[in-house]
Design a protein around this motif. Structure first.
Motif, short mmCIF file in Angstrom:
data_model
loop_
_atom_site.label_atom_id
_atom_site.label_comp_id
_atom_site.label_asym_id
_atom_site.label_seq_id
_atom_site.Cartn_x
_atom_site.Cartn_y
_atom_site.Cartn_z
N ASP A 67 1.25 -1.20 0.08
CA ASP A 67 0.61 0.09 -0.18
C ASP A 67 0.99 1.40 -0.22
O ASP A 67 1.61 1.59 0.98
CB ASP A 67 -0.68 0.19 1.07
CG ASP A 67 -1.74 0.89 0.88
OD1 ASP A 67 -1.84 1.95 -0.15
OD2 ASP A 67 -2.24 1.64 2.51
N THR A 76 -0.94 4.21 -1.38
CA THR A 76 -1.43 5.60 -1.24
C THR A 76 -1.35 6.01 0.44
O THR A 76 -1.80 5.69 1.17
CB THR A 76 -2.86 4.78 -2.05
OG1 THR A 76 -2.88 4.29 -2.92
CG2 THR A 76 -3.86 6.38 -1.74
N LYS A 77 -1.50 7.18 0.10
CA LYS A 77 -2.00 8.19 1.49
C LYS A 77 -3.35 8.30 1.58
O LYS A 77 -4.52 8.61 1.05
CB LYS A 77 -1.06 9.53 0.78
CG LYS A 77 0.18 10.38 1.21
CD LYS A 77 0.22 11.07 1.13
CE LYS A 77 1.99 10.98 0.85
NZ LYS A 77 2.71 12.51 0.52
N PRO A 78 -3.55 8.50 2.89
CA PRO A 78 -5.71 8.17 3.13
C PRO A 78 -5.57 9.77 3.00
O PRO A 78 -4.32 10.89 2.38
CB PRO A 78 -4.96 8.71 4.83
CG PRO A 78 -3.24 8.42 5.59
CD PRO A 78 -2.23 8.14 4.32
N ASP A 97 -8.89 5.72 3.81
CA ASP A 97 -8.21 5.01 3.48
C ASP A 97 -7.93 3.88 2.56
O ASP A 97 -9.61 3.12 2.67
CB ASP A 97 -6.94 4.51 4.25
CG ASP A 97 -5.53 3.99 3.84
OD1 ASP A 97 -4.70 4.68 2.95
OD2 ASP A 97 -5.50 3.42 4.14
N ASP A 98 -7.49 3.86 1.58
CA ASP A 98 -7.89 2.10 0.34
C ASP A 98 -7.85 1.25 0.98
O ASP A 98 -8.51 0.31 1.18
CB ASP A 98 -6.93 2.37 -0.79
CG ASP A 98 -6.08 2.76 -0.62
OD1 ASP A 98 -5.24 3.07 0.74
OD2 ASP A 98 -5.23 1.84 -1.58
N LEU A 103 -7.06 2.51 8.05
CA LEU A 103 -6.06 4.10 8.74
C LEU A 103 -5.62 3.14 10.11
O LEU A 103 -5.42 2.36 10.55
CB LEU A 103 -7.41 4.89 8.90
CG LEU A 103 -7.86 5.23 8.28
CD1 LEU A 103 -9.37 6.13 8.84
CD2 LEU A 103 -6.92 6.03 7.55
N ARG A 145 -11.86 1.70 7.56
CA ARG A 145 -11.36 2.38 6.40
C ARG A 145 -11.35 3.67 6.23
O ARG A 145 -11.51 5.11 5.63
CB ARG A 145 -11.79 1.68 5.42
CG ARG A 145 -11.20 0.28 5.23
CD ARG A 145 -11.28 -0.36 4.15
NE ARG A 145 -11.10 0.67 2.60
CZ ARG A 145 -11.48 0.14 1.72
NH1 ARG A 145 -12.66 -1.32 1.40
NH2 ARG A 145 -11.28 0.40 0.41
N ASP A 180 -1.77 5.72 8.11
CA ASP A 180 -2.65 4.29 6.94
C ASP A 180 -1.71 2.98 8.02
O ASP A 180 -0.48 4.21 8.27
CB ASP A 180 -2.99 4.50 6.50
CG ASP A 180 -2.15 4.03 5.26
OD1 ASP A 180 -0.51 3.91 5.76
OD2 ASP A 180 -2.56 3.78 4.04
N ASN A 212 1.69 5.02 5.59
CA ASN A 212 1.80 6.03 4.41
C ASN A 212 1.01 7.51 5.72
O ASN A 212 0.32 7.42 5.57
CB ASN A 212 0.54 6.44 3.12
CG ASN A 212 1.15 4.96 2.07
OD1 ASN A 212 2.06 5.13 2.41
ND2 ASN A 212 0.77 3.36 2.26
#
Length: 163
Positions: free
Chosen positions: A33, A35-37, A66-67, A70, A109, A137, A141
């Motif tokens: 992962d 991707t930033k939250p 978040d994807d 969190l 999430r 997250d 990130n």
């Protein structure tokens, strides 16, 4: 003769190795992962004026997402003065206000945050401050949002209206 036997075995091992490595997709690995939250800070608003000495606390509201998952968020407030002042009060009458607190939102999430934890004491120095929100997250990130706020002894409007 030996070459005929080893060549198919080497090819078979390569095929098995490659298939095992590709079978573990990125979605199964939380460390993949990157991707930033996302932080949607609703209140206080940019340029918001917050009341010094209010016992109710600052209205703080935001949505986090978040994807994958969190972990935590942190709120930090510190002064944004250049220490140039024409104030006639003595330095001991006020103190530069700071706030620094972390909160756990693990195993979620998305999270809707609404609280009044930030209490600005009556002896806080009025003026310009920065409000920073950091969200991390589960993969580590981090995203952040910064707001310019003003602390005022004559009252404030943090955008919260009782319902």
């Amino acid at each position: 003769m030996k070459t005929r036997f080893y060549f198919p075995m080497i090819i078979s091992l390569l095929v098995i190795s490659v298939s095992l490595l590709t079978a573990c997709g990125d979605s199964d690995n939380p460390l993949s992962d990157t991707t930033k939250p996302v932080i949607d800070l609703k209140s206080p608003a940019e340029g918001g004026v917050l009341a010094i000495g209010s016992e109710h606390g600052v209205h703080f509201e935001m949505d986090l997402s978040d994807d994958v998952m969190l972990k935590s968020y942190k709120i930090e407030i510190h002064n944004n003065f250049d220490h140039h002042s024409h104030d006639t009060r003595t330095a001991e009458t006020t103190v530069d206000f700071t706030f620094n607190k972390s909160y756990d939102v693990s195993e979620q999430r998305t999270a809707h945050i609404h609280h009044h934890d930030i209490v600005i004491p009556a002896n806080a120095t009025p003026g310009d401050y920065h409000l920073m929100v950091y969200c991390t997250d589960a993969a580590g990130n981090e995203a952040h949002v910064a707001r310019n706020i003003v602390l005022s002894a004559t009252g404030g409007d943090d955008g919260h209206h009782e319902e």
